[in-house]
Design an enzyme around this catalytic site. Sequence first.
Site, mmCIF file in Angstrom:
data_model
loop_
_atom_site.group_PDB
_atom_site.id
_atom_site.type_symbol
_atom_site.label_atom_id
_atom_site.label_comp_id
_atom_site.label_asym_id
_atom_site.label_seq_id
_atom_site.Cartn_x
_atom_site.Cartn_y
_atom_site.Cartn_z
ATOM 1 N N ARG A 145 0.875 -1.037 -0.017
ATOM 2 C CA ARG A 145 0.032 -0.011 -0.031
ATOM 3 C C ARG A 145 0.841 1.291 -0.014
ATOM 4 O O ARG A 145 0.736 2.136 -0.668
ATOM 5 C CB ARG A 145 -0.951 -0.014 1.291
ATOM 6 C CG ARG A 145 -1.573 1.373 1.201
ATOM 7 C CD ARG A 145 -2.830 1.281 2.222
ATOM 8 N NE ARG A 145 -2.928 0.467 3.482
ATOM 9 C CZ ARG A 145 -1.916 0.780 4.501
ATOM 10 N NH1 ARG A 145 -1.180 1.882 4.509
ATOM 11 N NH2 ARG A 145 -2.153 -0.203 5.456
ATOM 12 N N TYR A 148 -17.069 16.529 -15.852
ATOM 13 C CA TYR A 148 -17.215 15.060 -15.737
ATOM 14 C C TYR A 148 -18.040 14.493 -14.879
ATOM 15 O O TYR A 148 -18.026 14.787 -13.738
ATOM 16 C CB TYR A 148 -16.043 14.268 -15.914
ATOM 17 C CG TYR A 148 -16.076 12.699 -15.744
ATOM 18 C CD1 TYR A 148 -16.331 11.998 -16.777
ATOM 19 C CD2 TYR A 148 -15.833 12.135 -14.600
ATOM 20 C CE1 TYR A 148 -16.332 10.602 -16.846
ATOM 21 C CE2 TYR A 148 -16.030 10.616 -14.529
ATOM 22 C CZ TYR A 148 -16.199 9.829 -15.744
ATOM 23 O OH TYR A 148 -16.310 8.807 -15.586
ATOM 24 N N ASP A 207 -7.695 18.698 -14.667
ATOM 25 C CA ASP A 207 -7.889 17.076 -15.265
ATOM 26 C C ASP A 207 -7.345 16.924 -16.807
ATOM 27 O O ASP A 207 -8.115 17.493 -17.518
ATOM 28 C CB ASP A 207 -9.499 16.719 -15.065
ATOM 29 C CG ASP A 207 -9.551 15.294 -15.540
ATOM 30 O OD1 ASP A 207 -8.982 14.656 -16.166
ATOM 31 O OD2 ASP A 207 -10.773 14.716 -14.907
ATOM 32 N N LYS A 250 -8.331 5.953 -19.689
ATOM 33 C CA LYS A 250 -8.469 6.216 -20.992
ATOM 34 C C LYS A 250 -7.118 6.567 -21.840
ATOM 35 O O LYS A 250 -6.704 5.181 -22.383
ATOM 36 C CB LYS A 250 -8.951 7.829 -21.054
ATOM 37 C CG LYS A 250 -10.148 8.031 -19.901
ATOM 38 C CD LYS A 250 -11.237 7.257 -19.956
ATOM 39 C CE LYS A 250 -12.207 7.167 -18.845
ATOM 40 N NZ LYS A 250 -12.870 8.248 -18.136
HETATM 41 C C1 LIG Z 1 -13.333 8.784 -17.096
HETATM 42 C C2 LIG Z 1 -12.852 10.111 -16.242
HETATM 43 C C3 LIG Z 1 -12.689 10.365 -15.043
HETATM 44 C C4 LIG Z 1 -12.847 8.965 -13.965
HETATM 45 O O1 LIG Z 1 -11.856 8.148 -14.201
HETATM 46 P P1 LIG Z 1 -12.131 6.764 -13.904
HETATM 47 O O2 LIG Z 1 -10.767 5.932 -14.048
HETATM 48 O O3 LIG Z 1 -13.415 6.099 -14.612
HETATM 49 O O4 LIG Z 1 -12.417 6.537 -12.183
HETATM 50 C C5 LIG Z 1 -12.272 11.720 -14.613
HETATM 51 N N1 LIG Z 1 -12.287 12.443 -15.484
HETATM 52 C C6 LIG Z 1 -12.436 12.646 -16.824
HETATM 53 C C7 LIG Z 1 -12.276 13.610 -17.708
HETATM 54 C C8 LIG Z 1 -12.902 11.074 -17.377
HETATM 55 O O5 LIG Z 1 -13.036 11.063 -18.615
#
Ligand SMILES: *Cc1c(COP(=O)(O)O)cnc(C)c1O
Length: 380
Positions: free
Chosen positions: A47, A99, A171, A196
């Site tokens: 962890r 998001y 983000d 992503k």
């Molecule tokens: C998918 C996404 C998230 C969340 O991420 P996860 O890996 O699904 O928890 C946060 N911000 C954006 C812009 C996203 O596309």
Amino acid sequence: MKLNTKFIHGGQENTDPAYGAVMPPIYQTSTYAQSTPGGHKGFEYSRTGNPTRNALEKSIASIENGKHGLVFGSGTASIDAVMKLLSPGDEVLSLNDLYGGTYRLFTKIFQNFGLNFKFIEMNNSAEVKTAITEKTKMIWVETPSNPMMNIVDIQALAKITKEKNILLVVDNTFATPYLQLPLDLGADIVTHSATKYLGGHSDVVLGALAVKDDKLAEKLYFIQNASGAIGGPMDSFLVLRGIKTLHLRMQRHCENGKAVAHFLRNHPKIDQVYWPGFEDHPNHEVAKKQMKDFGGMLSFTTKKDDLKEAVAIVEKLKIFTLAESLGGVESLAGHPASMTHASIPEEERKKTGVKNSLIRLSVGIEDEEDLIEDLKQALG
Ligand SMILES: *Cc1c(COP(=O)(O)O)cnc(C)c1O
């Protein structure tokens, strides 16, 4: 090192000391032998630290031009860790087209712990300045935004947050460090859903943070270990592998995104195409200034703006898969009004531009001609 070299070598040992493996081994272990109490080789418990996760954390720090990287079990878990920097009574300013999962985490979880959130228009410096009170501790933005592809001027916001001594979080999931480096533009923290583009193959869920400041990193490492939402070694390995081809994939995502955006714009059934590469996109100049190219994400509406018609289009697509998520090598299509944004009342939804016919595309790296043929047949 330049950026493309960093995607492959940034922060990495060239070979593993045990057997010379070129890729970092997947250290699938929870604990590490000690020769005497406290006598270990840098790792005590997974962890707190794991060599495979550590390799990814160093890669993330390197590719975002940060000093420190942190890896979490999902993008959402990394956002969760950032919010734990705050205390009850603190205020966060954010975008109105955030998001959905981030919006839910803010308003349904952290609001109950005494944090306050205001959602405002981020491209209006005057509005941002008036919204800041002495309780404001953080500005949180996404650019490009989802699903309307709005662009926020990171540098302009950083000027305000530096002056007011508050944190700016970006983000960077949609743009990736290939297109945009928020820390260089003045942001304090970059967050990622590595699920992503960084992973890039739709086979893993993972999240990451990158920061420059040592003290801020120390606080975040404390939260990571104390709250425990870390990413596992296998998943870290998959994202490390993904990052090695990020620049090649992004280049093709951008080329295909451009071709698809122009095809749709010239199609008689299509009304609006939202893609920051168009010169008449309201934030095109900012996008050009802060991004290397315009990415593979876009959305569009039809002239009829009919829900049934939009559903029929996404059902007819053969190469584009109808699915949540984005950023993989394969092209995906989504219908926000009935998928990601279905829980938002129609009137509220329409205010942010999510009309009944809005379709979002994550344009993959297949042959451009096949993608356009597929859209042509689906649009009938
Ligand atoms: C998918 C996404 C998230 C969340 O991420 P996860 O890996 O699904 O928890 C946060 N911000 C954006 C812009 C996203 O596309």
